[in-house]
Design an enzyme around this catalytic site. Structure first.
Site, PDB file in Angstrom:
ATOM      1  CE1 TYR A 158      -4.552  -5.046   5.228  1.00 35.20           C
ATOM      2  CE2 TYR A 158      -3.771  -7.296   5.493  1.00 35.20           C
ATOM      3  CZ  TYR A 158      -4.161  -6.241   4.684  1.00 35.20           C
ATOM      4  OH  TYR A 158      -4.167  -6.394   3.313  1.00 35.20           O
TER       5      TYR A 158
ATOM      6  CE  LYS B 148      -9.836  -5.311   9.110  1.00 33.56           C
ATOM      7  NZ  LYS B 148      -9.101  -6.490   8.695  1.00 33.56           N
TER       8      LYS B 148
ATOM      9  CE1 TYR C 194      -2.442  -3.308   2.127  1.00 34.11           C
ATOM     10  CE2 TYR C 194      -4.174  -1.825   1.373  1.00 34.11           C
ATOM     11  CZ  TYR C 194      -3.777  -3.060   1.840  1.00 34.11           C
ATOM     12  OH  TYR C 194      -4.700  -4.061   2.043  1.00 34.11           O
TER      13      TYR C 194
ATOM     14  N   PRO D 253     -12.062   0.236   0.776  1.00 31.34           N
ATOM     15  CG  PRO D 253     -11.528   0.043  -1.490  1.00 31.34           C
ATOM     16  CD  PRO D 253     -12.339   0.842  -0.549  1.00 31.34           C
TER      17      PRO D 253
HETATM   18  P1  RFL Z   1     -22.657  -8.009  -2.279  1.00 29.99           P
HETATM   19  O1  RFL Z   1     -21.426  -8.757  -2.653  1.00 29.99           O
HETATM   20  O2  RFL Z   1     -22.870  -6.657  -2.862  1.00 29.99           O
HETATM   21  O3  RFL Z   1     -23.891  -8.950  -2.620  1.00 29.99           O
HETATM   22  C1  RFL Z   1     -25.216  -8.475  -2.576  1.00 29.99           C
HETATM   23  C2  RFL Z   1     -26.058  -9.334  -3.491  1.00 29.99           C
HETATM   24  O4  RFL Z   1     -27.415  -8.893  -3.417  1.00 29.99           O
HETATM   25  C3  RFL Z   1     -27.940  -8.844  -4.732  1.00 29.99           C
HETATM   26  N1  RFL Z   1     -29.050  -7.875  -4.805  1.00 29.99           N
HETATM   27  C4  RFL Z   1     -30.332  -8.238  -4.902  1.00 29.99           C
HETATM   28  N2  RFL Z   1     -30.930  -9.441  -4.914  1.00 29.99           N
HETATM   29  C5  RFL Z   1     -32.270  -9.472  -5.047  1.00 29.99           C
HETATM   30  N3  RFL Z   1     -33.019  -8.345  -5.204  1.00 29.99           N
HETATM   31  C6  RFL Z   1     -32.476  -7.120  -5.190  1.00 29.99           C
HETATM   32  N4  RFL Z   1     -33.224  -6.036  -5.370  1.00 29.99           N
HETATM   33  C7  RFL Z   1     -31.069  -7.033  -5.027  1.00 29.99           C
HETATM   34  N5  RFL Z   1     -30.197  -6.000  -4.967  1.00 29.99           N
HETATM   35  C8  RFL Z   1     -28.983  -6.531  -4.837  1.00 29.99           C
HETATM   36  C9  RFL Z   1     -26.765  -8.432  -5.606  1.00 29.99           C
HETATM   37  O5  RFL Z   1     -26.953  -8.770  -6.963  1.00 29.99           O
HETATM   38  C10 RFL Z   1     -25.635  -9.201  -4.950  1.00 29.99           C
HETATM   39  O6  RFL Z   1     -25.447 -10.475  -5.519  1.00 29.99           O
HETATM   40  O7  RFL Z   1     -22.764  -7.839  -0.688  1.00 29.99           O
HETATM   41  P2  RFL Z   1     -22.299  -8.822   0.519  1.00 29.99           P
HETATM   42  O8  RFL Z   1     -22.750 -10.230   0.265  1.00 29.99           O
HETATM   43  O9  RFL Z   1     -22.685  -8.123   1.745  1.00 29.99           O
HETATM   44  O10 RFL Z   1     -20.692  -8.864   0.391  1.00 29.99           O
HETATM   45  C11 RFL Z   1     -19.923  -7.721   0.659  1.00 29.99           C
HETATM   46  C12 RFL Z   1     -18.654  -7.725  -0.195  1.00 29.99           C
HETATM   47  O11 RFL Z   1     -19.012  -7.964  -1.535  1.00 29.99           O
HETATM   48  C13 RFL Z   1     -17.892  -6.405  -0.074  1.00 29.99           C
HETATM   49  O12 RFL Z   1     -17.908  -5.941   1.248  1.00 29.99           O
HETATM   50  C14 RFL Z   1     -16.424  -6.554  -0.519  1.00 29.99           C
HETATM   51  O13 RFL Z   1     -16.350  -6.844  -1.883  1.00 29.99           O
HETATM   52  C15 RFL Z   1     -15.626  -5.286  -0.219  1.00 29.99           C
HETATM   53  N6  RFL Z   1     -14.245  -5.335  -0.705  1.00 29.99           N
HETATM   54  C16 RFL Z   1     -13.272  -6.019   0.008  1.00 29.99           C
HETATM   55  N7  RFL Z   1     -13.597  -6.704   1.130  1.00 29.99           N
HETATM   56  C17 RFL Z   1     -12.649  -7.433   1.791  1.00 29.99           C
HETATM   57  O14 RFL Z   1     -12.956  -8.043   2.824  1.00 29.99           O
HETATM   58  N8  RFL Z   1     -11.333  -7.511   1.354  1.00 29.99           N
HETATM   59  C18 RFL Z   1     -10.931  -6.851   0.228  1.00 29.99           C
HETATM   60  O15 RFL Z   1      -9.773  -7.003  -0.160  1.00 29.99           O
HETATM   61  C19 RFL Z   1     -11.906  -6.056  -0.484  1.00 29.99           C
HETATM   62  N9  RFL Z   1     -11.574  -5.393  -1.593  1.00 29.99           N
HETATM   63  C20 RFL Z   1     -13.891  -4.665  -1.881  1.00 29.99           C
HETATM   64  C21 RFL Z   1     -12.531  -4.714  -2.301  1.00 29.99           C
HETATM   65  C22 RFL Z   1     -14.846  -3.979  -2.628  1.00 29.99           C
HETATM   66  C23 RFL Z   1     -14.460  -3.326  -3.785  1.00 29.99           C
HETATM   67  N10 RFL Z   1     -15.485  -2.676  -4.513  1.00 29.99           N
HETATM   68  C24 RFL Z   1     -15.673  -2.794  -5.900  1.00 29.99           C
HETATM   69  C25 RFL Z   1     -16.555  -2.015  -3.802  1.00 29.99           C
HETATM   70  C26 RFL Z   1     -12.137  -4.060  -3.449  1.00 29.99           C
HETATM   71  C27 RFL Z   1     -13.088  -3.345  -4.184  1.00 29.99           C
HETATM   72  C28 RFL Z   1     -12.591  -2.624  -5.400  1.00 29.99           C
HETATM   73  C1  PHB Z   2      -7.567  -6.786  -3.715  1.00 34.65           C
HETATM   74  O1  PHB Z   2      -6.689  -7.647  -3.938  1.00 34.65           O
HETATM   75  O2  PHB Z   2      -8.509  -6.599  -4.487  1.00 34.65           O
HETATM   76  C2  PHB Z   2      -7.475  -5.954  -2.491  1.00 34.65           C
HETATM   77  C3  PHB Z   2      -6.480  -6.230  -1.567  1.00 34.65           C
HETATM   78  C4  PHB Z   2      -6.367  -5.435  -0.419  1.00 34.65           C
HETATM   79  C5  PHB Z   2      -7.233  -4.391  -0.232  1.00 34.65           C
HETATM   80  C6  PHB Z   2      -8.230  -4.122  -1.156  1.00 34.65           C
HETATM   81  C7  PHB Z   2      -8.355  -4.909  -2.298  1.00 34.65           C
HETATM   82  O3  PHB Z   2      -7.103  -3.619   0.870  1.00 34.65           O
END
Ligand code: RFL
Ligand code: PHB
Length: 390
Positions: free
Chosen positions: A385, A297, A201, A293
């Site tokens: 972390y 978490k 990072y 992100p």
């Molecule tokens: P999700 O994954 O958004 O899933 C929600 C689901 O609900 C559906 N949905 C519906 N279904 C029926 N009717 C409706 N009206 C609906 N509206 C929505 C959607 O289609 C979807 O399938 O939420 P959930 O399950 O709570 O999971 C959360 C995680 O996805 C999210 O917190 C993480 O991706 C965040 N995140 C990271 N988390 C980590 O722990 N470690 C990481 O390294 C990390 N990196 C990231 C991330 C999120 C990122 N973005 C794009 C926001 C990196 C990025 C770039």
């Molecule tokens: C990832 O690999 O997508 C990633 C890793 C660490 C982070 C966020 C995203 O803090």
């Protein structure tokens, strides 16, 4: 009309893990998902898993691929433009994190659903919650043009930040806390070896950069960009060049460039909705809270939420214990706020805010310098972390 004990909205990581945990204890549930399976799997998101998340997969007996293909990491690095400050997570906490993509976790959970009797209805349109304040809530939706209804004892909103579940709670019954950041993360996924065996990072004068990975042959990188930026403005060449500058000369020397498989911009936000429970409705994961992100978490908080929630629901159905469901929100929020704090503080430390002047920049440099020299400061970062205890 269908009837079940728990109706879950959303087949993201929160909904799928919750569904499997409930099925493992013989509780009836059904998941309604708006999108098609390929769409859910196409979202490139989290990459770093805490033990709370890998433990759930192990408990479910769904960790075979995770154990084989996941990359255990003993540490990660903060970079200040000149040097790498290594945070020795294993040495400081005795624990590790696991690098394994959200896409893969989701696939493992989806693939195992039929054999575990977990019904997932994809392409469910117009999902609408009814009578959530009562003990007999129900959901209506449209599938293949036909109106459908599911009655349940409880509804769990695992439908992400934009889903309908949180909106079903009257404004007077809850409170939102929100911080929107003045930048987003532009991410690139490419089939090239990572530039470093651990994550980096970086806070460079030109902005933030993150070097991450999915496997020994697949890399994930991010930079921060203004919210007005368009992804089309970033050719692969331009992005690789910017990453090379921001990550510093040592990392840059090891960057392998290659065509992007995916490239997108995600806005950064901190958000909490309280409480995570109203009547017969529970919220879990991104439906209730968002973290930037930076601390990795988001997915892990979804895992801790559903760990608490599954225990509460199993207690209710198996032991007639109502205390668990009544206490879910408070228990989950205590952990959520600690992750919010950590993600916010790491975001503040590692990004340049447009409102920051020279003073704030010097404070950031001083803090990184302090962290580099202080085992105590490194331990605080490492234990957050790697994941706080459940
Ligand atoms: P999700 O994954 O958004 O899933 C929600 C689901 O609900 C559906 N949905 C519906 N279904 C029926 N009717 C409706 N009206 C609906 N509206 C929505 C959607 O289609 C979807 O399938 O939420 P959930 O399950 O709570 O999971 C959360 C995680 O996805 C999210 O917190 C993480 O991706 C965040 N995140 C990271 N988390 C980590 O722990 N470690 C990481 O390294 C990390 N990196 C990231 C991330 C999120 C990122 N973005 C794009 C926001 C990196 C990025 C770039
Ligand atoms: C990832 O690999 O997508 C990633 C890793 C660490 C982070 C966020 C995203 O803090």
């Amino acid at each position: 009309m269908a009837r079940t004990q728990v109706a879950i909205i959303g087949a993201g990581p929160a909904g799928l893990m919750l569904g499997h945990l409930l099925r493992a204890d013989g509780i009836d549930c059904i998941i309604l998902e708006r999108a098609a399976p390929d769409y859910v799997l196409g979202r490139i998101r989290a990459g770093v898993l805490e033990k709370v998340t890998t433990d759930i997969m192990a408990r479910l007996g769904l960790d075979e691929r995770l154990a084989k293909e996941g990359l255990p990491h003993d540490g990660f690095n903060l970079a200040d433009g000149e040097r790498l400050i290594r945070i020795d997570i294993a040495g400081l906490t005795g624990k590790q994190v696991m690098v394994y993509g959200q896409t893969e976790i989701t696939r493992d959970l989806m693939d195992a659903a039929p054999e575990r009797g977990l019904e997932i209805i994809y392409n469910a349109e117009d999902v609408t919650l009814h009578d959530v304040a009562s003990d007999a809530p129900y959901i209506t939706y449209v599938k293949d043009g036909v109106n459908q209804r599911v009655d349940a004892r409880f509804i769990c909103g695992c439908d992400g930040f934009h889903g309908p579940a949180r909106q079903a709670i009257p404004a007077s019954a809850g409170k939102s806390f929100e911080l929107v950041y003045p930048f987003g993360w532009l991410g690139i996924l490419a089939d090239v070896p990572p530039c470093n065996h651990e994550l980096i990072y970086a806070n460079h004068d030109r902005g933030f950069a993150l070097a991450s990975m999915r496997s020994p042959t697949r890399s994930r990188y991010y930079i921060d960009v203004p919210l007005t930026e368009k992804v089309e403005a970033w050719s692969d060449d331009r992005l690789w060049a910017e990453l090379s500058v921001r990550l510093g000369p040592d990392a840059a020397a090891h960057i392998t460039r290659g065509p992007s498989i995916e490239k997108s911009i995600a806005p950064l936000r901190s958000f909490v909705f309280e409480p995570m429970h109203y009547g017969s409705l529970f919220l879990a994961g991104d439906a209730a809270h968002i973290v930037p992100p930076t601390g990795a978490k988001g997915l892990n908080l979804a895992a801790s939420d559903v760990s608490y929630l599954s225990e509460a629901l199993i207690g209710y159905f198996k032991k007639n214990d109502r205390d668990g469901v009544a206490g879910y929100s408070q228990k989950a929020l205590a952990r959520v706020w600690k992750s919010e704090r950590f993600s916010w503080s790491l975001t503040k430390l590692m990004h340049r805010f447009p409102s920051d002047g020279d003073f704030e920049r010097r404070v950031q440099i001083a803090e990184l310098d302090y962290i580099a020299a202080s085992t105590a400061a490194q331990k605080v970062i490492a234990e957050n972390y790697v994941g706080l205890p459940l």
